[in-house]
Design a protein around this motif. Structure first.
Motif, PDB file in Angstrom:
ATOM      1  N   GLY A  40       0.783  -1.222   0.000  1.00 17.86           N
ATOM      2  CA  GLY A  40       0.000   0.000   0.000  1.00 17.86           C
ATOM      3  C   GLY A  40       0.818   1.278   0.000  1.00 17.86           C
ATOM      4  N   MET A  41       2.134   1.151  -0.195  1.00 12.11           N
ATOM      5  CA  MET A  41       2.997   2.336  -0.232  1.00 12.11           C
ATOM      6  C   MET A  41       2.936   2.972  -1.619  1.00 12.11           C
ATOM      7  N   THR A  42       2.784   4.276  -1.651  1.00 11.45           N
ATOM      8  CA  THR A  42       2.663   5.031  -2.899  1.00 11.45           C
ATOM      9  C   THR A  42       3.876   4.811  -3.796  1.00 11.45           C
ATOM     10  N   LEU A  43       3.609   4.650  -5.091  1.00  8.16           N
ATOM     11  CA  LEU A  43       4.671   4.542  -6.085  1.00  8.16           C
ATOM     12  C   LEU A  43       4.793   5.861  -6.840  1.00  8.16           C
ATOM     13  N   TYR A  44       6.023   6.186  -7.203  1.00  8.00           N
ATOM     14  CA  TYR A  44       6.333   7.467  -7.844  1.00  8.00           C
ATOM     15  C   TYR A  44       7.124   7.260  -9.127  1.00  8.00           C
ATOM     16  N   PHE A  46       9.918   9.495 -11.779  1.00  8.58           N
ATOM     17  CA  PHE A  46      10.960  10.520 -11.711  1.00  8.58           C
ATOM     18  C   PHE A  46      11.136  11.117 -13.103  1.00  8.58           C
ATOM     19  N   ASP A  47      10.913  12.424 -13.238  1.00  3.85           N
ATOM     20  CA  ASP A  47      10.980  13.086 -14.543  1.00  3.85           C
ATOM     21  C   ASP A  47      12.345  12.958 -15.231  1.00  3.85           C
ATOM     22  N   LYS A  48      13.419  12.738 -14.457  1.00  2.00           N
ATOM     23  CA  LYS A  48      14.755  12.678 -15.050  1.00  2.00           C
ATOM     24  C   LYS A  48      15.068  11.301 -15.648  1.00  2.00           C
ATOM     25  N   ASP A  49      14.195  10.316 -15.421  1.00  6.03           N
ATOM     26  CA  ASP A  49      14.382   9.004 -16.031  1.00  6.03           C
ATOM     27  C   ASP A  49      14.068   9.067 -17.520  1.00  6.03           C
ATOM     28  N   LYS A  50      14.745   8.225 -18.267  1.00  4.03           N
ATOM     29  CA  LYS A  50      14.429   8.020 -19.681  1.00  4.03           C
ATOM     30  C   LYS A  50      13.511   6.800 -19.745  1.00  4.03           C
ATOM     31  N   ALA A  51      12.739   6.692 -20.804  1.00  3.67           N
ATOM     32  CA  ALA A  51      11.843   5.544 -20.953  1.00  3.67           C
ATOM     33  C   ALA A  51      12.645   4.251 -20.861  1.00  3.67           C
ATOM     34  N   GLY A  52      12.252   3.407 -19.928  1.00  3.42           N
ATOM     35  CA  GLY A  52      12.896   2.115 -19.777  1.00  3.42           C
ATOM     36  C   GLY A  52      14.251   2.132 -19.100  1.00  3.42           C
ATOM     37  N   ALA A  53      14.652   3.257 -18.496  1.00  4.29           N
ATOM     38  CA  ALA A  53      15.952   3.338 -17.825  1.00  4.29           C
ATOM     39  C   ALA A  53      15.854   4.228 -16.593  1.00  4.29           C
ATOM     40  N   SER A  54      16.403   3.749 -15.491  1.00  2.00           N
ATOM     41  CA  SER A  54      16.427   4.518 -14.251  1.00  2.00           C
ATOM     42  C   SER A  54      17.673   5.394 -14.198  1.00  2.00           C
ATOM     43  N   SER A  55      17.532   6.584 -13.654  1.00  2.00           N
ATOM     44  CA  SER A  55      18.684   7.450 -13.422  1.00  2.00           C
ATOM     45  C   SER A  55      18.833   7.748 -11.930  1.00  2.00           C
ATOM     46  N   CYS A  56      18.158   6.971 -11.088  1.00  2.00           N
ATOM     47  CA  CYS A  56      18.173   7.185  -9.643  1.00  2.00           C
ATOM     48  C   CYS A  56      19.037   6.118  -8.968  1.00  2.00           C
ATOM     49  N   TYR A  57      20.236   6.513  -8.570  1.00  2.00           N
ATOM     50  CA  TYR A  57      21.205   5.624  -7.921  1.00  2.00           C
ATOM     51  C   TYR A  57      21.814   6.341  -6.728  1.00  2.00           C
ATOM     52  N   ASP A  58      22.612   5.615  -5.956  1.00  2.00           N
ATOM     53  CA  ASP A  58      23.351   6.144  -4.820  1.00  2.00           C
ATOM     54  C   ASP A  58      22.433   6.861  -3.829  1.00  2.00           C
ATOM     55  N   TRP A  64      14.744   7.171  -2.595  1.00  2.00           N
ATOM     56  CA  TRP A  64      13.727   6.705  -3.527  1.00  2.00           C
ATOM     57  C   TRP A  64      14.029   5.266  -3.943  1.00  2.00           C
ATOM     58  N   PRO A  65      13.762   4.296  -3.078  1.00  2.00           N
ATOM     59  CA  PRO A  65      14.041   2.897  -3.438  1.00  2.00           C
ATOM     60  C   PRO A  65      13.226   2.446  -4.650  1.00  2.00           C
ATOM     61  N   ALA A  66      13.889   1.715  -5.523  1.00  2.00           N
ATOM     62  CA  ALA A  66      13.230   1.179  -6.718  1.00  2.00           C
ATOM     63  C   ALA A  66      12.213   0.114  -6.323  1.00  2.00           C
ATOM     64  N   LEU A  67      11.150  -0.009  -7.112  1.00  2.00           N
ATOM     65  CA  LEU A  67      10.202  -1.107  -6.941  1.00  2.00           C
ATOM     66  C   LEU A  67      10.875  -2.337  -7.537  1.00  2.00           C
ATOM     67  N   GLU A  68      11.493  -3.123  -6.680  1.00  2.58           N
ATOM     68  CA  GLU A  68      12.306  -4.245  -7.128  1.00  2.58           C
ATOM     69  C   GLU A  68      11.482  -5.313  -7.828  1.00  2.58           C
ATOM     70  N   ALA A  69      12.103  -5.896  -8.834  1.00  6.10           N
ATOM     71  CA  ALA A  69      11.517  -7.016  -9.561  1.00  6.10           C
ATOM     72  C   ALA A  69      12.389  -8.237  -9.310  1.00  6.10           C
ATOM     73  N   ASP A  70      11.766  -9.368  -9.171  1.00  3.54           N
ATOM     74  CA  ASP A  70      12.473 -10.631  -9.016  1.00  3.54           C
ATOM     75  C   ASP A  70      13.302 -10.884 -10.271  1.00  3.54           C
ATOM     76  N   TYR A  99       9.199   3.888  -8.088  1.00  5.07           N
ATOM     77  CA  TYR A  99       9.925   4.001  -6.828  1.00  5.07           C
ATOM     78  C   TYR A  99       8.955   4.219  -5.668  1.00  5.07           C
ATOM     79  N   THR A 100       9.414   3.875  -4.466  1.00  2.91           N
ATOM     80  CA  THR A 100       8.728   4.305  -3.260  1.00  2.91           C
ATOM     81  C   THR A 100       9.531   5.484  -2.704  1.00  2.91           C
ATOM     82  N   TYR A 101       9.046   6.091  -1.622  1.00  2.00           N
ATOM     83  CA  TYR A 101       9.748   7.227  -1.016  1.00  2.00           C
ATOM     84  C   TYR A 101      10.041   6.882   0.436  1.00  2.00           C
ATOM     85  N   ALA A 102      11.289   7.020   0.853  1.00  2.00           N
ATOM     86  CA  ALA A 102      11.714   6.625   2.197  1.00  2.00           C
ATOM     87  C   ALA A 102      10.969   7.373   3.306  1.00  2.00           C
TER      88      ALA A 102
END
Length: 125
Positions: A40-44, A46-58, A64-70, A99-102
Motif C-alpha cells: 500500500g505504499m505510494t509509487l512514484y 521521476f521526470d529525469k528518467d528516460k523511458a525504460g531506464a532509471s537514473s536514480c542511484y546512490d 527513492w528505493p526502486a520497486l524491485e523485480a524478481d 519508486y517508493t519514497y523513504a
C-alpha cells in the motif's frame, strides 16, 4: 509417481503465480487513483528518467528505493522490467521506472508527490 506429479504441479503453479499478478495495485485517494506496491505504499515516477531506464542511484536510491523485480520477473502489457546498472531489476509502468519514497512511513502516505518538481505519484495512463 504421485510425488513426481505433485512436484511438477507445484512448480507449474508457482510459475503461473509469478506471471498472474501485477507488481502493484491501484488505490483510490483524494488525489485520484494511484499505483501502490503490495504493502500500500505510494509509487512514484521521476521526470529525469528516460523511458525504460532509471537514473536514480546512490543517494537518490536511498531516498527513492526502486520497486524491485524478481530476477525471473517477466514483462506483461504495460508492466516492464528494467535492468539497473547495479545488477538489480526494477518494475516500470508504461516505460516509467517506479519508486517508493523513504519518508512515506505508512500505507497511504504521499509525501513524495511533487518534490523538487520532478517526483510524481504513479497513475494509470
Amino acid at each position: 509417481m504421485k510425488r513426481i506429479a505433485l512436484g511438477i504441479s507445484a512448480v507449474l503453479m508457482t510459475a503461473a503465480m509469478g506471471f498472474a499478478a501485477e507488481p502493484a495495485m491501484m488505490a483510490k485517494t483524494p488525489k485520484g487513483e494511484i499505483y501502490t506496491n503490495m504493502k500500500g505504499m505510494t509509487l512514484y515516477t521521476f521526470d529525469k528518467d528516460k523511458a525504460g531506464a532509471s537514473s536514480c542511484y546512490d543517494a537518490c536510491a536511498t531516498s527513492w528505493p526502486a520497486l524491485e523485480a524478481d530476477a525471473k520477473a517477466k514483462a506483461d502489457g504495460a508492466w516492464t522490467v528494467i535492468d539497473r546498472t547495479d545488477g538489480t531489476k526494477m518494475w516500470a509502468y508504461d516505460g516509467k521506472p517506479l519508486y517508493t519514497y523513504a519518508k512515506d512511513k505508512k500505507a497511504g502516505d504521499m509525501n513524495g508527490e511533487g518534490l523538487g518538481g520532478v517526483w510524481h505519484m504513479a497513475k494509470a495512463s
